[in-house]
Design a protein around this motif. Sequence first.
Motif, short mmCIF file in Angstrom:
data_model
loop_
_atom_site.label_atom_id
_atom_site.label_comp_id
_atom_site.label_asym_id
_atom_site.label_seq_id
_atom_site.Cartn_x
_atom_site.Cartn_y
_atom_site.Cartn_z
N ALA A 31 -7.15 -2.10 1.04
CA ALA A 31 -6.19 -1.59 2.04
C ALA A 31 -6.48 -0.14 2.25
O ALA A 31 -5.67 0.59 2.28
CB ALA A 31 -4.86 -1.93 1.72
N ILE A 32 -7.58 0.02 3.20
CA ILE A 32 -8.01 1.21 3.70
C ILE A 32 -7.28 1.57 4.96
O ILE A 32 -7.80 0.93 6.10
CB ILE A 32 -9.37 1.49 3.41
CG1 ILE A 32 -10.31 0.99 2.36
CG2 ILE A 32 -9.89 2.93 3.88
CD1 ILE A 32 -9.64 1.61 1.11
N PRO A 33 -6.63 2.66 5.19
CA PRO A 33 -5.82 3.05 6.57
C PRO A 33 -6.95 3.24 7.27
O PRO A 33 -7.84 4.27 7.01
CB PRO A 33 -4.90 4.13 6.13
CG PRO A 33 -4.69 4.01 4.32
CD PRO A 33 -5.90 3.40 3.94
N SER A 34 -6.95 2.82 8.60
CA SER A 34 -8.05 3.09 9.70
C SER A 34 -7.39 2.94 10.78
O SER A 34 -6.33 2.07 10.85
CB SER A 34 -9.24 2.54 9.45
OG SER A 34 -9.16 1.18 9.17
N ASP A 35 -7.93 3.23 11.96
CA ASP A 35 -7.46 2.75 13.15
C ASP A 35 -7.62 1.03 13.43
O ASP A 35 -6.87 0.36 14.16
CB ASP A 35 -8.61 3.31 14.36
CG ASP A 35 -8.30 4.79 14.56
OD1 ASP A 35 -7.38 5.22 13.95
OD2 ASP A 35 -9.31 5.39 14.93
N SER A 38 7.93 -10.61 2.43
CA SER A 38 7.85 -8.94 2.65
C SER A 38 6.23 -8.75 2.71
O SER A 38 5.43 -9.68 2.10
CB SER A 38 8.40 -8.30 1.60
OG SER A 38 8.10 -8.65 0.53
N PHE A 39 5.80 -7.67 2.82
CA PHE A 39 4.37 -7.39 2.75
C PHE A 39 3.88 -7.63 1.05
O PHE A 39 3.15 -8.19 0.89
CB PHE A 39 4.09 -5.97 3.02
CG PHE A 39 2.67 -5.39 2.89
CD1 PHE A 39 1.65 -6.24 3.57
CD2 PHE A 39 2.46 -4.68 1.60
CE1 PHE A 39 0.37 -5.52 3.34
CE2 PHE A 39 1.15 -4.18 1.57
CZ PHE A 39 0.16 -4.62 2.48
N ASN A 40 4.87 -7.03 0.22
CA ASN A 40 4.65 -7.19 -1.30
C ASN A 40 4.65 -8.51 -1.66
O ASN A 40 3.73 -9.06 -2.40
CB ASN A 40 5.68 -6.44 -2.08
CG ASN A 40 5.60 -5.08 -1.72
OD1 ASN A 40 4.51 -4.48 -1.56
ND2 ASN A 40 6.51 -4.35 -1.86
N LEU A 57 2.74 -4.78 10.39
CA LEU A 57 2.55 -3.41 9.88
C LEU A 57 2.02 -2.47 11.02
O LEU A 57 2.65 -1.34 11.11
CB LEU A 57 1.51 -3.29 8.73
CG LEU A 57 1.60 -4.00 7.61
CD1 LEU A 57 0.64 -3.59 6.48
CD2 LEU A 57 3.02 -3.54 6.79
N THR A 58 1.09 -2.60 12.01
CA THR A 58 0.77 -1.81 12.97
C THR A 58 1.30 -1.90 14.23
O THR A 58 1.01 -1.23 15.21
CB THR A 58 -0.83 -1.89 12.95
OG1 THR A 58 -1.38 -3.27 13.43
CG2 THR A 58 -1.62 -1.80 11.44
N TYR A 99 1.24 4.11 5.43
CA TYR A 99 0.34 3.35 4.74
C TYR A 99 0.62 3.82 3.20
O TYR A 99 0.11 2.95 2.24
CB TYR A 99 -1.19 3.48 5.07
CG TYR A 99 -1.33 2.70 6.71
CD1 TYR A 99 -1.10 1.45 6.81
CD2 TYR A 99 -1.63 3.73 7.80
CE1 TYR A 99 -1.10 0.91 8.19
CE2 TYR A 99 -1.91 3.14 8.83
CZ TYR A 99 -1.39 1.80 9.26
OH TYR A 99 -1.73 1.13 10.59
N ASP A 100 0.55 4.99 3.02
CA ASP A 100 0.67 5.53 1.71
C ASP A 100 1.92 4.98 0.99
O ASP A 100 1.64 4.69 -0.25
CB ASP A 100 0.47 7.21 1.45
CG ASP A 100 -0.86 7.86 2.28
OD1 ASP A 100 -1.65 7.06 1.92
OD2 ASP A 100 -0.60 8.83 2.49
N ARG A 101 2.89 5.19 1.73
CA ARG A 101 4.14 4.54 1.06
C ARG A 101 3.80 2.90 0.94
O ARG A 101 4.29 2.53 -0.19
CB ARG A 101 5.35 4.82 1.79
CG ARG A 101 6.66 4.33 1.20
CD ARG A 101 7.54 4.40 2.35
NE ARG A 101 7.55 3.62 3.68
CZ ARG A 101 7.46 2.25 3.89
NH1 ARG A 101 8.02 1.60 3.03
NH2 ARG A 101 7.31 1.67 4.88
N ILE A 102 3.41 2.16 1.90
CA ILE A 102 3.34 0.88 1.72
C ILE A 102 2.46 0.31 0.51
O ILE A 102 2.62 -0.51 -0.28
CB ILE A 102 2.73 0.18 2.83
CG1 ILE A 102 3.90 0.44 4.17
CG2 ILE A 102 2.37 -1.28 3.08
CD1 ILE A 102 3.30 0.11 5.54
N ILE A 103 1.18 1.13 0.34
CA ILE A 103 0.32 0.81 -0.66
C ILE A 103 0.86 1.08 -1.87
O ILE A 103 0.65 0.26 -2.99
CB ILE A 103 -1.01 1.60 -0.52
CG1 ILE A 103 -1.64 0.79 0.81
CG2 ILE A 103 -2.12 1.34 -1.39
CD1 ILE A 103 -2.71 1.73 1.52
#
Length: 482
Positions: free
Chosen positions: A47-51, A23-25, A165-166, A176-180
């Motif tokens: 892990a900064i959400p971005s394009d 899993s990601f975690n 993920l993307t 992303y907020d939930r994932i992080i």
Amino acid sequence: MESMQLEPEPRILIESLRDIGYSFNSALADIVDNSITANARNISILAIPSDDFRIAIIDDGEGLGRDELMHAMRLGSTDPRCKRNLNDLGRFGLGLKTASFSQCRRLTVVSKKNGEVNAFTWDLDLVASENKWTVLEQKRTDAIPFIGEMRETGTLVLWEKLDRLTGVNGSGKANYDRIISEAQDYLSLVFHRYLAGERGLKRIKINVNNRTLDPIDPFNVSNQATQPSPVENVCPGVTMQAFTLPHRSNYASDAEYEKFALPGGYLKNQGVFLYRAKRLILHGTWFGIAKKTALTQLCRVKIDIDVNQDEAWKIDVKKVSAQLPEEVRASIKQLIAHIGAPSKRVYRRRGARLTRPEVYPAWNAIKTGDKTLYCINRKNPILDSFNSSLDDDQRAAFKTVLSLVESSFPTESLFYELSNNEGSVCFEEMEDDDFSNAVLTFFGSLKQMGKDEDDILSIMRSVDLFVRRWNEVLSILGIEER
């Protein structure tokens, strides 16, 4: 007999390695393992959400020289059969690569040691197109993202092309907020003993997007109401200690109570918490020895194994599963037998210990003027225990189910049958397994509310469900009545 060499197809094998179950975690935790093994004291995850979503794991560990780093990038860089240092959280020499490949198609590792900076990259698209095990050495390291965050020594693991993920070419939409947020909670639990600086461990600090993680101790030892048992040496390299967590009334707030429930609640998270070198491997399981019941929902068992127990416990490459050796199984069985039943003693029945016994019916009859409203009793210990084990969405669905049953009560049909042939009205008896679970759940729920065992038995003698099968109740609880 003639020997032949059958080389694996790189493009096929590399894609297969991506799907071994991370899993990601768990993938993030595997990279953190390497940092701890390298004696890092500070680990930063960015892990900064971005394009162009990227993830960097940066530590201040000992770092690797060029040859060491190149060796570490090799698939299967360590023999799992070799004896390891007691603080070595690795095993197969695969974790860095397989954990990374499970999440991204481009892995870059930069390491600083003795004033030198070296970097290598695995690009899975390149491997697939050339069908060769081609690794790239980065000669210009100054352009590598996040390299400016590194210290004088240490390692940077960079994930790019995070298609899991993307989506392909960043076409997917991830929360992303939930994932992080979930990753933060996961790491706080898995490495809680390192974050707390437990005796014998060097304290580490983990930051996720500049937020310092606090340890989540599943045993809540800081609460004076927690009841620990003595540490038991099960066999060489294996110790066990059981904890009974505090009742809800011993917490300062509902939020604190829910924090130590862990995701899924107390019922789901009862059982064994298995640690390898003080790092959590798996939790919330009785390894198939017993069912999870309300009676044992506050019991958590810490089992510590050292790194030389991997083969006996069949620790997998992801370090998220294990199997219970036979020599430990007997100890767990004995523990469950002790905590999973009331004290084995004689219960001398008394006339009326309770002046107004609480019978906790399944249905309530509520008078409202000249009408009587029948509704399901949500405070019945069996229903309440089940409801407490659900998450918010499941709890809302369960509420809907109860409302449906209440509103569909067959009043007219029941009244007709009772008026014409009362003897024809009957209710189906519970199956033996269901009845046994009901007895243990009812008893356990009231016991966790702080009620005396004799009082609980007096209450149960006033419940129709149990009175009709009272001898079975006593047998299930292991009690002799006189």
